[in-house]
Design a protein around this motif. Sequence first.
Motif, PDB file in Angstrom:
ATOM      1  N   MET A 194       0.830  -1.206   0.000  1.00 46.37           N
ATOM      2  CA  MET A 194       0.000   0.000   0.000  1.00 46.37           C
ATOM      3  C   MET A 194       0.861   1.251   0.000  1.00 46.37           C
ATOM      4  N   LEU A 195       1.902   1.265   0.833  1.00 46.72           N
ATOM      5  CA  LEU A 195       2.742   2.454   0.917  1.00 46.72           C
ATOM      6  C   LEU A 195       3.452   2.709  -0.398  1.00 46.72           C
ATOM      7  N   ASN A 196       3.893   1.639  -1.056  1.00 43.53           N
ATOM      8  CA  ASN A 196       4.585   1.788  -2.320  1.00 43.53           C
ATOM      9  C   ASN A 196       3.697   2.448  -3.359  1.00 43.53           C
ATOM     10  N   ILE A 197       2.431   2.036  -3.370  1.00 47.14           N
ATOM     11  CA  ILE A 197       1.523   2.602  -4.366  1.00 47.14           C
ATOM     12  C   ILE A 197       1.244   4.067  -4.060  1.00 47.14           C
ATOM     13  N   ILE A 198       0.981   4.348  -2.790  1.00 43.74           N
ATOM     14  CA  ILE A 198       0.693   5.737  -2.427  1.00 43.74           C
ATOM     15  C   ILE A 198       1.917   6.600  -2.701  1.00 43.74           C
ATOM     16  N   ASN A 199       3.092   6.039  -2.467  1.00 41.77           N
ATOM     17  CA  ASN A 199       4.323   6.771  -2.715  1.00 41.77           C
ATOM     18  C   ASN A 199       4.448   7.170  -4.173  1.00 41.77           C
ATOM     19  N   GLY A 200       3.977   6.287  -5.038  1.00 40.71           N
ATOM     20  CA  GLY A 200       4.166   6.563  -6.451  1.00 40.71           C
ATOM     21  C   GLY A 200       3.125   7.499  -7.032  1.00 40.71           C
ATOM     22  N   ALA A 201       2.010   7.660  -6.310  1.00 38.55           N
ATOM     23  CA  ALA A 201       0.905   8.383  -6.932  1.00 38.55           C
ATOM     24  C   ALA A 201       0.933   9.876  -6.674  1.00 38.55           C
ATOM     25  N   PHE A 202       1.846  10.343  -5.871  1.00 38.53           N
ATOM     26  CA  PHE A 202       1.913  11.780  -5.606  1.00 38.53           C
ATOM     27  C   PHE A 202       3.363  12.203  -5.638  1.00 38.53           C
ATOM     28  N   GLY A 203       3.616  13.454  -5.974  1.00 27.93           N
ATOM     29  CA  GLY A 203       5.009  13.878  -5.890  1.00 27.93           C
ATOM     30  C   GLY A 203       5.290  15.064  -6.779  1.00 27.93           C
ATOM     31  N   TYR A 204       6.533  15.507  -6.735  1.00 29.28           N
ATOM     32  CA  TYR A 204       6.949  16.642  -7.547  1.00 29.28           C
ATOM     33  C   TYR A 204       7.204  16.202  -8.970  1.00 29.28           C
ATOM     34  N   VAL A 205       6.866  17.107  -9.885  1.00 29.45           N
ATOM     35  CA  VAL A 205       7.153  16.866 -11.288  1.00 29.45           C
ATOM     36  C   VAL A 205       7.850  18.096 -11.830  1.00 29.45           C
ATOM     37  N   ALA A 206       8.949  17.893 -12.532  1.00 25.80           N
ATOM     38  CA  ALA A 206       9.603  19.000 -13.215  1.00 25.80           C
ATOM     39  C   ALA A 206       9.335  18.843 -14.688  1.00 25.80           C
ATOM     40  N   TYR A 207       8.771  19.878 -15.302  1.00 26.22           N
ATOM     41  CA  TYR A 207       8.459  19.749 -16.725  1.00 26.22           C
ATOM     42  C   TYR A 207       8.822  21.028 -17.450  1.00 26.22           C
ATOM     43  N   GLU A 208       9.089  20.862 -18.726  1.00 26.99           N
ATOM     44  CA  GLU A 208       9.365  22.007 -19.597  1.00 26.99           C
ATOM     45  C   GLU A 208       8.324  22.016 -20.687  1.00 26.99           C
ATOM     46  N   ALA A 209       7.785  23.183 -20.959  1.00 29.62           N
ATOM     47  CA  ALA A 209       6.812  23.286 -22.046  1.00 29.62           C
ATOM     48  C   ALA A 209       7.552  23.631 -23.317  1.00 29.62           C
ATOM     49  N   ARG A 210       7.225  22.911 -24.386  1.00 34.73           N
ATOM     50  CA  ARG A 210       7.874  23.188 -25.660  1.00 34.73           C
ATOM     51  C   ARG A 210       7.566  24.604 -26.130  1.00 34.73           C
ATOM     52  N   VAL A 211       6.297  24.930 -26.006  1.00 35.42           N
ATOM     53  CA  VAL A 211       5.882  26.285 -26.377  1.00 35.42           C
ATOM     54  C   VAL A 211       5.312  26.928 -25.127  1.00 35.42           C
ATOM     55  N   ASP A 212       5.832  28.077 -24.779  1.00 32.98           N
ATOM     56  CA  ASP A 212       5.388  28.744 -23.565  1.00 32.98           C
ATOM     57  C   ASP A 212       3.924  29.179 -23.724  1.00 32.98           C
ATOM     58  N   PRO A 213       3.054  28.779 -22.811  1.00 30.22           N
ATOM     59  CA  PRO A 213       1.645  29.151 -22.955  1.00 30.22           C
ATOM     60  C   PRO A 213       1.420  30.656 -23.018  1.00 30.22           C
ATOM     61  N   ASP A 214       2.302  31.422 -22.395  1.00 28.84           N
ATOM     62  CA  ASP A 214       2.112  32.871 -22.397  1.00 28.84           C
ATOM     63  C   ASP A 214       2.184  33.445 -23.801  1.00 28.84           C
ATOM     64  N   THR A 215       2.974  32.787 -24.677  1.00 29.13           N
ATOM     65  CA  THR A 215       3.097  33.343 -26.024  1.00 29.13           C
ATOM     66  C   THR A 215       1.855  33.078 -26.855  1.00 29.13           C
ATOM     67  N   LEU A 216       0.961  32.248 -26.350  1.00 25.50           N
ATOM     68  CA  LEU A 216      -0.228  31.905 -27.112  1.00 25.50           C
ATOM     69  C   LEU A 216      -1.415  32.788 -26.762  1.00 25.50           C
TER      70      LEU A 216
END
Lengths: 413, 315
Positions: free
Chosen positions: A43-65
């Motif tokens: 149970m702990l392993n599953i809960i551990n995997g289902a939440f957390g930090y994500v670092a992502y880069e957007a190919r196209v910045d939404p602000d430019t749209l």
Amino acid sequence: MKEKVVVEGFADNLDARNRKGMIWHVLFQASTVIGIIALIALMLNIINGAFGYVAYEARVDPDTLAVDGVPLTDQSKDQLVALLQSTLSSGAYNKLENDKPFADRSREEVYQLVLERIVRPEVVQVWNLWPSLTQADEIRTTLAKEHPEAELDFVSWLSTDFVSRPQTSEPFTAGVRTAILGSLWTILFTILLAFPIGVGAAIYLEEYASDTWLNRLIQTNINNLAGVPSIVYGILGLAIFVRTLEPLTSGEVFGLVDPTTANGRTVLSAGLTLGLLVLPIIIINAQEAIRAVPRSLRNASFGVGATKWQTVWSHVLPNAMPGILTGTILAISRAIGETAPLVVVGASTAISFDPSSPFSKFTTLPIQIYQWTSRPQDEFRSLAAATILVLLILLLSLNASAVLLRNRFSRKY
Amino acid sequence: MVVLSWKKTLEHKASVSNLRRKVRWGETIIQGLLFFSGFFSIFITLGIVYELGKEALLFFQMPEVNLLATLTTTEWKPHIGKFGIWPLLNATLMTTLIAMLIAIPLGMAVAIYLSEYAKPRVRNTLKPILEVLAGIPTIVYGYFALTFMTPLLREIFGRDVVQIYNTASAGLVMGILILPLITSMTEDALSAVPRALREAAYGMGATKLEVALQIVVPAALSGIAAAIIVGISRAIGETMIVAVAAGAGPNFTLNPFEGAETLTGHIVRISGGDLSYDSIDYNSIFALGLFLFLVTLTLNIISQAIVRRFREVYE
């Protein structure tokens, strides 16, 4: 003065025996503890995997749209459609239009498409819950050094959006709605096949069958079928439902063929295959429930002149129904969690539209988990963990209702 | 007067005999439907044997395939025409062995604890936990094997020794999967031993351990043997844990830290791709499926036979 009577040779090694007994007692308790630890780790392993930090880069910045100062998140559906049309190639745009016309799509769906095709956030790294909670600062500093462009967000992969979005190939926009509906449609056909035949067979074996070799064969056969591996049922379903009965299961006979596939790998085939799988379970449980109804009830019914079927229908079945329903719920729980037979029967790998008829392509929750787990990228593992939580919640509620049924209606005669 | 009463008697007799011989069509039809439902399960078994047998026969009739070679060679590479079943069978046996090494000792220990030592309150909390363990879908165990057990093994034994896909972690998690099954069947067998035997042993001065290990377990041996055989049958047929965690290519090795595909994992991988009917891959699925079916069926029949022949009936 009383003398203590000591029998020769009896109590010589009593201490040693008692010590041995205590050691084994501890070993037995330790085994039990190991079992509990395994469950908690799971149970702990599953809960551990289902939440957390994500670092992502957007190919196209939404602000430019942003159009005329209106940011992407506030744009209307027509503006978003225009954006898609101008950015995508005509081939890609036309394919989207063919799959489902833009007029039919909701604004949310079009927005998801914009995110998926134009903004295209790419995941740089994913962290599990435990590192996210304990090493947040270190994560920030390393990320700032290595990927200065990337954004850091705390993502709860399991959310209401997750449950209501359709499946896509991008981790951020993926949801399990397609899979949940696929599971529900499949179970519908499973129950439609297995419940009548299963209860009928149980009634036959308990009420009508005499002790002939044929009836004993049927009983042995059912007990053996309960132990056959589920993948064999999948192969059987592939041979019979998908291949031999293809005109029936693909809908040709009814003229309702799904234009994109036109083969037997449909929800109907899946439901029927699982129906065969759970049939022995339903029969065995229903038999036990019917057996528990006391003979006196039946005899009383015969005594007032009822026929055999009248007795079964008005007296035995109503009293056995809670037990039969409990068995059916257990069978449903088993069927919802089955993966292997459905992979063999042919669950779709990339499907984003809800099943709309018995003859549509399908995917189910366990198949979704299997596909996401098999991908090497970390973000798909997190999606798999979130899907597992959805599946477990579903199963837990099913089993809880079964236990409630059992406790509420168990009458002692 | 006599004639009248004689007529009445005739009528009365006729109506009574009509009542007795009245054929109730509804009852007969319903009975027929119920018999059909009961017989349906025979259709399933016949269907399995027929369909699997038919395609398996096609498989063995193909020019590249030779029954003797299938059973004796150790390479499974369909694209170059090699169909030795041993790599797949070996992986299945290895995962089953590892799973049984976990499930049998732990399962029996938990069962003995539950039936001989545990207080009723402890029993009532432990049994639902076991039921929960038994009800978790196997794909969840597969995820657990890949994301927890494999990294754990790599930590303990070193990243060079343990590959990402290996049969050891699949086997260990399979053991956890089968543990509740063995525990519940063993506990049923142990509970069926009458109290009188235990009390007699206590009366002669035995300790609790001696009663459990020397009196109760031997008395329940047939049930325990049946439980073990059913566990083995379950392990052989287990698919998703090995499909996710054990490996994606047939590999004949005795090293549990290497990846190797089992019979079931192979079937899943082949049918997950695009299959054309009557290709050699498609037919090989049926041959493997038939093999699996016959093996598990034989094991289940043996376990039932053991219980029937060797069960000790006391009262």
